[in-house]
Design an enzyme around this catalytic site. Structure first.
Site, PDB file in Angstrom:
ATOM      1  N   LYS A  72       0.803  -1.225   0.000  1.00 53.71           N
ATOM      2  CA  LYS A  72       0.000   0.000   0.000  1.00 53.71           C
ATOM      3  C   LYS A  72       0.840   1.281   0.000  1.00 53.71           C
ATOM      4  O   LYS A  72       0.368   2.320  -0.453  1.00 53.71           O
ATOM      5  CB  LYS A  72      -0.973  -0.005   1.184  1.00 53.71           C
ATOM      6  CG  LYS A  72      -2.089  -1.023   1.026  1.00 53.71           C
ATOM      7  CD  LYS A  72      -3.128  -0.896   2.119  1.00 53.71           C
ATOM      8  CE  LYS A  72      -4.195  -1.962   1.969  1.00 53.71           C
ATOM      9  NZ  LYS A  72      -5.287  -1.818   2.923  1.00 53.71           N
ATOM     10  N   ALA A 133      -2.197   3.414  17.389  1.00 47.35           N
ATOM     11  CA  ALA A 133      -1.385   4.395  16.655  1.00 47.35           C
ATOM     12  C   ALA A 133      -0.561   3.688  15.579  1.00 47.35           C
ATOM     13  O   ALA A 133       0.475   4.182  15.162  1.00 47.35           O
ATOM     14  CB  ALA A 133      -0.480   5.166  17.612  1.00 47.35           C
ATOM     15  N   LEU A 228     -12.530  -1.611  13.713  1.00 49.01           N
ATOM     16  CA  LEU A 228     -12.078  -1.873  12.333  1.00 49.01           C
ATOM     17  C   LEU A 228     -11.973  -3.378  12.076  1.00 49.01           C
ATOM     18  O   LEU A 228     -11.938  -3.819  10.937  1.00 49.01           O
ATOM     19  CB  LEU A 228     -10.729  -1.209  12.053  1.00 49.01           C
ATOM     20  CG  LEU A 228     -10.647   0.313  12.222  1.00 49.01           C
ATOM     21  CD1 LEU A 228      -9.345   0.839  11.628  1.00 49.01           C
ATOM     22  CD2 LEU A 228     -11.829   1.034  11.583  1.00 49.01           C
TER      23      LEU A 228
END
Ligand code: ATR
Length: 293
Positions: A72, A133, A228
């Site tokens: 990505k 994070a 998520l």
């Protein structure tokens, strides 16, 4: 099912591994609902072949691609253009064919936004808690800051990482809305009602009995919890949110809408809510099948 002929367009997924992906199911279902002559195929690509693969995809007139782990970020220098949100995040999961190459988007985050909007959750003016994070939580922080959230508390086990992400996002948007905190200091959060987005890996199968925070008093402050994670479909975090009186959602609709938005970008169409809902039902069936395998 379409019959492949001389006019069939091709889209695909580039990643390694790719065999567990739900994307072919999502896109081939959308193509059939839209009556489009389009197929979507997973492509397993080795790291040293990424440049060739993307050049080859363009040369082969491929309409659009998804990019998954571990490429990505590596894909970014190979693009002719990049969407601003994707550039800020530094991660691209969707390539759209342009005249001179592919343009990169981050439909993971656009998908999360649309998934939340369809549930009536808006980021503008919200007080938000982000747990984590790492790569996922960092992307969520950019999304929240770029969509007018009020205060964003970024809680992480390792404070230094939360500080680093907060600095980066605050600097990017010339704001101080992101406040880093150590996760164990959650009792110091101002007494408000928050939207909480769970972006750590805690609770992911097989560790389904774990949540990043267990304290019941924390969950009393959460009106909506968005995890998520979608495996399991109900995480411990989600159960804790519900026990505290809030609404809870998993990451499956984010996965759905990252695909829907990619499909819309490739084909310049709008997918209706009912079509998205149909794909969602197919995804649920596929997941149940995988669980029972
Ligand atoms: P991803 O790219 O999926 O976001 P990642 O970058 O490895 O994955 O980030 C994992 C996140 O889960 C981090 O925020 C990590 O916290 P640390 O920065 O302190 O490592 C968090 N995480 C993982 N295991 C955890 C645990 N047992 N308790 C709390 N947080 C945890």
């Amino acid at each position: 099912m379409i019959s492949i002929n001389g006019k069939t367009r091709t889209c695909g997924l580039v990643g390694n591994p790719v065999e567990h992906t739900l994307s072919p199911m999502i896109h081939n279902t959308l193509a059939s609902l839209q009556d489009h002559n389009l197929v979507y195929i997973p492509f397993l690509v080795e790291k040293e072949k990424l440049i060739e693969a993307i050049k080859g995809a363009f040369g082969l007139n491929i309409l659009g691609m998804n990019v998954t782990i571990p490429y990505k970020s590596d894909i970014i220098p190979l693009l002719c253009e990049i969407d601003e949100l994707a550039e800020n995040i530094g991660a691209v999961n969707t390539l759209v064919r342009m005249e001179d190459g592919f343009k990169g988007y981050n439909t993971d985050m656009l998908g999360l936004l649309r998934a939340m909007n369809t549930e009536g959750i808006l980021l503008k003016g919200e007080d938000i808690i982000i747990l984590g994070a790492g790569g996922a939580a960092r992307a969520v922080a950019f999304l929240c800051a770029s969509n007018g959230a009020n205060r964003i508390f970024l809680l992480n086990r390792t404070l230094e990482k939360a500080e680093q992400v907060a600095n980066e996002v605050n600097h990017c948007f010339h704001t101080s809305s992101i406040v880093p905190m150590k996760m164990s200091d959650h009792h110091l959060l101002p007494d408000k009602h928050y939207l909480a987005i769970q972006g750590t890996s805690v609770g992911l199968s097989p560790n389904i009995s774990e949540a990043p925070i267990e304290d019941k008093s924390f969950y009393k402050k959460i009106h909506t919890g968005y995890d998520l994670i979608y495996n399991p479909v109900k995480t411990k975090f989600m159960s804790n949110v519900e026990q505290g009186g809030g609404r809870a959602f998993n990451g499956l609709k984010m996965l759905l809408y990252q695909g829907v938005i990619a499909y819309e970008l490739w084909n310049q169409v709008s997918i209706s809510e009912s079509q998205a809902e149909y794909v969602y039902m197919q995804m649920m069936k596929e997941i149940e099948k995988k669980i029972n395998e």
